[in-house]
Motif scaffolding. Structure first.
Motif, PDB file in Angstrom:
ATOM      1  N   LYS A  78      29.602 -92.047  74.086  1.00 37.72           N
ATOM      2  CA  LYS A  78      28.922 -92.196  75.378  1.00 37.72           C
ATOM      3  C   LYS A  78      27.839 -91.138  75.556  1.00 37.72           C
ATOM      4  N   LEU A  79      28.114 -89.922  75.124  1.00 39.04           N
ATOM      5  CA  LEU A  79      27.092 -88.867  75.225  1.00 39.04           C
ATOM      6  C   LEU A  79      25.876 -89.220  74.367  1.00 39.04           C
ATOM      7  N   VAL A  82      23.897 -91.725  76.277  1.00 41.53           N
ATOM      8  CA  VAL A  82      23.153 -91.032  77.342  1.00 41.53           C
ATOM      9  C   VAL A  82      21.889 -90.406  76.765  1.00 41.53           C
ATOM     10  N   SER A  83      22.005 -89.764  75.624  1.00 40.58           N
ATOM     11  CA  SER A  83      20.844 -89.146  74.992  1.00 40.58           C
ATOM     12  C   SER A  83      19.767 -90.182  74.686  1.00 40.58           C
ATOM     13  N   ILE A 103      20.385 -83.477  76.016  1.00 45.35           N
ATOM     14  CA  ILE A 103      21.472 -82.949  76.841  1.00 45.35           C
ATOM     15  C   ILE A 103      21.797 -81.529  76.394  1.00 45.35           C
ATOM     16  N   LEU A 105      24.892 -79.171  76.879  1.00 41.45           N
ATOM     17  CA  LEU A 105      26.259 -79.061  77.389  1.00 41.45           C
ATOM     18  C   LEU A 105      26.594 -77.590  77.595  1.00 41.45           C
ATOM     19  N   ALA A 120      26.301 -79.464  82.681  1.00 43.35           N
ATOM     20  CA  ALA A 120      25.295 -79.908  81.713  1.00 43.35           C
ATOM     21  C   ALA A 120      23.945 -80.040  82.400  1.00 43.35           C
ATOM     22  N   LEU A 122      20.483 -82.514  81.886  1.00 49.76           N
ATOM     23  CA  LEU A 122      19.872 -83.657  81.222  1.00 49.76           C
ATOM     24  C   LEU A 122      18.357 -83.513  81.316  1.00 49.76           C
ATOM     25  N   ALA A 133      22.119 -92.983  83.364  1.00 46.86           N
ATOM     26  CA  ALA A 133      22.498 -91.942  82.399  1.00 46.86           C
ATOM     27  C   ALA A 133      23.486 -90.965  83.023  1.00 46.86           C
ATOM     28  N   PHE A 137      27.188 -90.339  81.782  1.00 44.25           N
ATOM     29  CA  PHE A 137      27.564 -88.968  81.428  1.00 44.25           C
ATOM     30  C   PHE A 137      28.871 -88.600  82.124  1.00 44.25           C
ATOM     31  N   ASN A 138      28.976 -88.913  83.424  1.00 44.36           N
ATOM     32  CA  ASN A 138      30.193 -88.583  84.174  1.00 44.36           C
ATOM     33  C   ASN A 138      31.411 -89.340  83.649  1.00 44.36           C
TER      34      ASN A 138
END
Length: 162
Positions: A78-79, A82-83, A103, A105, A120, A122, A133, A137-138
């Motif tokens: 998932k991360l 998001v990226s 991202i 972190l 984090a 973004l 996104a 992310f959440n």
């Protein structure tokens, strides 16, 4: 990589590496390789001396923890998505990668966080998918009440007999 490998590949630093231990030699060799790679590809090595020289994305969003507790899971897939949504990856081979997007972190699995604490940042040059996104992310960062067990550093040693 071993120190003697770096001596062959990094001819400029032979004499220094010969006196360094393997770990330091590997670090130095990789750092010099990265700097050479940056120069060959037209990059500005001033960035490696001061990150303030690095080009910045137009949009910066700080994501905060939604609860008190421990980060029990970080979903890498998932991360990664998001990226990509931020512009830092491709969905097709023809897509452009925005090297300013991504991202940062600020915590890892097992860290204690407080509700409202920044976890984090973004970065993106497009606002188009930012709300999606943030939602994804959440979903990727799970905060629970119990500290997770530490993952083993070595799961198994593979030998020629296995």
């Amino acid at each position: 990589l071993k120190a003697d490998t770096m001596i062959i590949e990094g001819g400029k630093i032979d004499s220094y590496i010969k006196t360094a231990d393997d770990e330091l030699a590997t670090f130095i060799g990789v750092a010099l390789w990265a700097q050479d790679y940056m120069i060959i590809n037209g990059g500005d090595i001033a960035v490696s001396d001061d990150l303030e020289n690095f080009a910045k994305a137009e949009y910066k969003v700080e994501v905060v923890s939604e609860a008190d507790g421990y980060i029990t899971k970080m979903d890498a897939e998932k991360l990664g998505i998001v990226s990509v949504m931020l512009g830092g990856g491709r969905t097709t081979k023809d897509d452009e990668i925005d090297f300013k997007a991504g991202i940062v972190l600020l915590h890892k699995t097992g860290d204690r966080v407080k509700k409202g604490e920044k976890i984090a940042t973004l970065y993106s040059n497009t606002i188009k998918d930012m709300s999606k996104a943030i939602l994804l992310f959440n979903q990727a960062i799970i905060v629970g009440e119990q500290k997770p067990l530490d993952a083993p550093l070595v799961y198994e040693v593979v030998t020629k007999d296995v």
